[in-house]
Design a protein around this motif. Structure first.
Motif, PDB file in Angstrom:
ATOM      1  N   ARG A 155       0.809  -1.105  -0.100  1.00 12.51           N
ATOM      2  CA  ARG A 155      -0.103  -0.041   0.012  1.00 12.51           C
ATOM      3  C   ARG A 155       0.806   1.211   0.135  1.00 12.51           C
ATOM      4  O   ARG A 155       0.667   2.238  -0.995  1.00 12.51           O
ATOM      5  CB  ARG A 155      -0.998   0.005   1.240  1.00 12.51           C
ATOM      6  N   VAL A 156       1.885   1.240   0.842  1.00  6.92           N
ATOM      7  CA  VAL A 156       2.764   2.556   0.946  1.00  6.92           C
ATOM      8  C   VAL A 156       3.593   2.511  -0.328  1.00  6.92           C
ATOM      9  O   VAL A 156       3.779   3.731  -0.864  1.00  6.92           O
ATOM     10  CB  VAL A 156       3.546   2.266   2.268  1.00  6.92           C
ATOM     11  N   VAL A 157       4.176   1.605  -0.873  1.00 10.01           N
ATOM     12  CA  VAL A 157       4.866   1.700  -2.028  1.00 10.01           C
ATOM     13  C   VAL A 157       3.814   2.007  -3.054  1.00 10.01           C
ATOM     14  O   VAL A 157       4.528   3.004  -4.068  1.00 10.01           O
ATOM     15  CB  VAL A 157       5.680   0.134  -2.284  1.00 10.01           C
ATOM     16  N   THR A 158       2.542   1.447  -3.399  1.00  9.99           N
ATOM     17  CA  THR A 158       1.850   2.033  -4.266  1.00  9.99           C
ATOM     18  C   THR A 158       1.623   3.445  -4.339  1.00  9.99           C
ATOM     19  O   THR A 158       1.926   4.289  -5.255  1.00  9.99           O
ATOM     20  CB  THR A 158       0.486   1.146  -4.319  1.00  9.99           C
ATOM     21  N   MET A 193       7.040  -4.742  -7.376  1.00 16.22           N
ATOM     22  CA  MET A 193       6.171  -5.468  -6.654  1.00 16.22           C
ATOM     23  C   MET A 193       5.527  -6.797  -7.675  1.00 16.22           C
ATOM     24  O   MET A 193       4.465  -7.604  -7.221  1.00 16.22           O
ATOM     25  CB  MET A 193       4.892  -4.582  -6.613  1.00 16.22           C
ATOM     26  N   THR A 194       6.060  -7.261  -8.572  1.00 14.10           N
ATOM     27  CA  THR A 194       5.744  -8.118  -9.265  1.00 14.10           C
ATOM     28  C   THR A 194       7.121  -9.208  -9.419  1.00 14.10           C
ATOM     29  O   THR A 194       7.046 -10.620  -8.826  1.00 14.10           O
ATOM     30  CB  THR A 194       5.184  -7.947 -10.754  1.00 14.10           C
ATOM     31  N   ILE A 195       8.099  -8.988 -10.034  1.00 12.85           N
ATOM     32  CA  ILE A 195       9.063  -9.730 -10.342  1.00 12.85           C
ATOM     33  C   ILE A 195       9.785 -10.001  -8.931  1.00 12.85           C
ATOM     34  O   ILE A 195      10.315 -11.229  -8.642  1.00 12.85           O
ATOM     35  CB  ILE A 195      10.164  -9.065 -11.322  1.00 12.85           C
ATOM     36  N   VAL A 196      10.106  -9.097  -7.964  1.00 14.70           N
ATOM     37  CA  VAL A 196      10.870  -9.327  -6.700  1.00 14.70           C
ATOM     38  C   VAL A 196      10.063 -10.581  -5.843  1.00 14.70           C
ATOM     39  O   VAL A 196      10.817 -11.207  -5.516  1.00 14.70           O
ATOM     40  CB  VAL A 196      10.960  -8.059  -6.066  1.00 14.70           C
ATOM     41  N   PRO A 197       8.715 -10.437  -5.547  1.00 11.30           N
ATOM     42  CA  PRO A 197       8.161 -11.408  -4.654  1.00 11.30           C
ATOM     43  C   PRO A 197       8.212 -12.697  -5.607  1.00 11.30           C
ATOM     44  O   PRO A 197       8.438 -13.844  -4.923  1.00 11.30           O
ATOM     45  CB  PRO A 197       6.703 -10.927  -4.519  1.00 11.30           C
ATOM     46  N   ALA A 198       7.993 -12.698  -6.705  1.00 10.21           N
ATOM     47  CA  ALA A 198       8.274 -13.957  -7.481  1.00 10.21           C
ATOM     48  C   ALA A 198       9.633 -14.806  -7.445  1.00 10.21           C
ATOM     49  O   ALA A 198       9.483 -15.945  -7.407  1.00 10.21           O
ATOM     50  CB  ALA A 198       7.730 -13.759  -9.008  1.00 10.21           C
TER      51      ALA A 198
END
Length: 732
Positions: free
Chosen positions: A641-644, A685-690
């Motif tokens: 939420r904060v990063v968004t 927020m997409t590649i990093v968690p994957a």
């Protein structure tokens, strides 16, 4: 570090009136200094050590009367052949005489004397010489120059003043207000509190005010390029709002956990403030690292922007806690204020902690990405790779008046000259022949003229002008193509190659076009070195923070993906012209020479900002016993939420500069906005968690010997937790 910041935050809150008063005094003092000490900004780009700059310095010494700014007034008669008649020549002479009497003008040469009449007799050029350089020409002198030729216009003539004298400083206007307004809306939605949103915005604006006032106060002693203040404003606004957002968000979270305000502030500054300090340091280091390239105007731009970031960090760590002290619990939503009542007493440790809400978007998104992590990684890589394809076609150049906004005086003059004489007349080259004696110079000049005239794509070479002592000659060279045309770059290389063997005199090629080519070449050569420096720096810094080998490498590779895709999109829009109408771009052209290297420095700091905010929480939970998968989900759940919000704010601020008329500022705003969007939403927020879930426990591995060597910077606040645990018995 976290313990020191904890004490700083609590101290700033308890002495909030004193802290607020100090920053107010600093703001007013620097504002007054800026009003009294502000100096002019430079619109040219010098490059010490290049052939074109050496020639320019020699011209300033040998032709002092020609060291000021130059202007070219383009004339178009109502019908062809008119400039060949006494009536047409009288009109042209009248305009030239009027120009010669303008304030700040030394001389003006009419088309007949200068032999600057088009073959069809309809177009003519008046050469105007100013006493001062373009940066010292006043607004009044520039305005008078733009209004010349009113009588000729009344007779149906087109009179279009142009030249370097019209290279005015870009001004910040209402377009940035749009970005700030959108950022304010994002803050209100994020916090659900006007007090929290307003206080965060106020803190950032005070920081920007202090930074810009200090920058303008120094401009009287340090030469700034015209784009340096705009870049500093752009970056100072974005990071100022983001850094304040991070600390305010953590403060609200601490209040909801039952902590009293002073303790909530201390812990917010000790934890989120550590991330802010690290993120700010990375931006400052990357921008200051531009000095390694050894290009003066780029060094000044980097240091100017770095200065505003330093101020933003200081304001976030000191003034923000003070403002939070004034706001108290009003930073919470109204329902939260009634539901949670923090008191100075010790929190009730016997009561069970409320179950954490894991149904928020951040948690759901993390689970979805991890579930389909391999397809997600492949799709993201293929998508970013496709966006990066136009990068291979990237061309760099300094801006010329052919890319100025349609309808502007500079653009009208440029188009009229190209129409009547060809594009080469808008980017003349100059050859300086310097011998040890007048005889040596006189002997070399005919050889130079013959070699240059035989060069491909050279339209004409003018007769030489001699310096008073006869040892230096100046020849103008008119290429067949425009200043930013690849063929013109080849002409410059061919001329330098052909005249390099002249004996008895030094032959140097210069001119605005040649300087632009030299600057672009030097920046292109420096780009891989700087990129390697930044990538290496990111790996070392993140190794310090996360005590891992693979996490820093993953972060650096993600940064390279961001840079490549951003370059590709910027080339597609601003160079190739795809969707140019959407950004208000009149004429596509090469990217400004310093954009890629500047973009790398800024995006590096911002990318590390998001990386630290997300991954530090993952490491924190992993160290405290969670599995690598669950730690990844927790990090995304708490930070998404904060990063968004932070990314949307930066995109809004940078995007506001897209609406400026200046194509250089427009391209900078676009590239930064796109870069932040790609890095925050696709990479972090997409590649990093994957990737983190795919690596598992191996992602946090670090050799023991390296763990002992690396200092512990404690960004996640482990030392602060230990300190508070030790203090707990004393409080009870």
């Amino acid at each position: 570090m976290s313990t020191l910041l904890y004490r700083l935050g609590r101290g700033a809150m308890r002495r909030r009136r004193f802290v607020a008063a100090i920053w107010l005094v600093v703001l007013v003092g620097l504002g007054l200094a800026a009003l009294n000490l502000r100096g002019p900004t430079a619109s040219d780009f010098s490059m010490p050590g290049t052939e074109s700059q050496q020639a320019r310095d020699l011209l300033d010494e040998q032709f002092p009367a020609a060291s000021g700014a130059t202007g070219t007034i383009a004339l178009k008669a109502p019908q062809p052949g008119l400039l060949g008649t006494p009536q047409g020549q009288a009109v042209a002479t009248e305009v030239a005489q009027e120009a010669a009497t303008l304030p700040g003008v030394l001389s003006a040469v009419d088309p007949l004397t200068a032999q600057a009449i088009s073959p069809d007799g309809q177009y003519g050029l008046i050469q105007v010489q100013f006493a001062e350089g373009a940066d010292k020409v006043t607004d009044e002198e520039r305005e008078a120059y733009e209004q010349v030729g009113a009588a000729a216009k009344a007779q149906g003539w087109q009179v279009a003043p142009g030249g370097e004298v019209l290279n005015a400083e870009p001004q910040a206007g209402s377009s940035e207000v749009i970005g700030v307004a959108v950022a304010a809306i994002v803050l209100v939605i994020t916090f659900g509190s006007l007090v929290a949103a307003g206080m965060t915005m106020l803190n950032a604006l005070i920081g920007v005010g202090v930074g810009m006032a200090g920058l303008y106060a120094l401009s009287g002693t340090v030469e700034l390029t015209s784009t340096a203040p705009i870049l500093a404003l752009m970056l100072g606004l974005a990071v100022g709002i983001d850094y304040s957002l991070f600390i305010t968000s953590r403060y609200r979270q601490n209040l909801l956990e039952g902590l009293p305000p002073d303790e909530a502030v201390g812990r917010a500054v000790g934890t989120a403030g550590s991330a802010v300090l690290f993120a700010g340091a990375t931006v400052v280091i990357a921008l200051s690292g531009l000095a390694v390239v050894n290009i003066p105007f780029l060094t000044v731009m980097g240091l100017a922007a770095a200065g505003t970031v330093v101020v933003a960090v200081l304001v976030a760590l000191t003034l923000q806690p003070a403002l939070l002290g004034f706001a108290g619990r009003r930073v919470l939503r109204r329902k939260q204020r009634h539901q949670y009542r923090a008191t100075p007493a010790e929190p009730k440790t016997d009561a069970p902690e409320p179950a954490e809400d894991r149904s928020t978007f951040g948690f759901r998104w993390a689970r979805l990405v991890i579930r389909f992590r391999v397809p997600v990684i492949l799709v993201a890589l293929l998508g970013l790779g496709a966006l990066a394809l136009p990068t291979s076609d990237m061309r760099l150049a300094l801006p010329d008046q052919g890319t100025a906004p349609v309808g502007s005086p500079a653009r009208v003059s440029n188009d009229l000259i190209s129409e009547g004489f060809g594009p080469g007349f808008t980017g003349r080259l100059a050859i300086v022949v310097a011998g040890d004696s007048p005889q040596a110079t006189a002997a070399a000049v005919p050889q130079v003229a013959a070699l240059v005239q035989d060069t491909n794509n050279v339209l004409a070479v003018t007769p030489p002008q001699l310096s008073p002592d006869g040892r230096t000659a100046l020849l103008a060279v008119i290429p067949e193509t425009g200043p930013t045309d690849p063929a013109t770059e080849q002409v410059v290389d061919d001329i330098r190659g052909s005249v390099g063997g002249i004996q008895g005199a030094d032959v140097l090629l210069t001119g605005v076009t040649a300087i632009g080519i030299d600057v672009s070449e030097k920046l292109t050569d420096a780009l891989p070195i700087y990129l390697l420096l930044v990538v290496g720096l990111s790996i070392v810094l993140l190794m310090l923070v996360f005590r891992s080998l693979l996490v820093p490498v993953k972060a650096a590779l993600g940064f390279l993906l961001t840079v490549a895709a951003t370059f590709g999109l910027t080339v597609a829009v601003f160079q190739q012209g795809h969707l140019a109408d959407l950004v208000g771009l009149d004429t596509p052209g090469p990217l400004i020479s310093f954009l890629p290297i500047l973009l790398i420095g800024i995006l590096f700091g911002l990318a590390m900002d998001y990386e630290v905010f997300l991954v530090s929480r993952m490491r924190e939970d992993f160290v405290h016993g969670d599995t690598a998968r669950q730690a990844t989900i927790n990090g995304m759940g708490h930070g998404a939420r904060v990063v968004t919000a932070a990314a949307l704010i930066m995109i809004s601020v940078f995007g506001g500069f897209i609406f400026m008329e200046d194509p250089v500022i427009k391209s900078m705003g676009f590239a930064l906005a796109v870069g932040v969007a790609i890095d925050a939403f696709v990479v972090r927020m997409t590649i990093v968690p994957a990737v983190m879930s795919l690596l598992g426990d191996a992602g946090w591995w670090l050799p023991r010997w390296l763990n002992r060597v690396l200092p512990n910077v404690d960004v996640e606040g482990e030392g602060l937790r230990n300190h508070l645990a030790e203090q707990e018995p004393a409080r009870t």
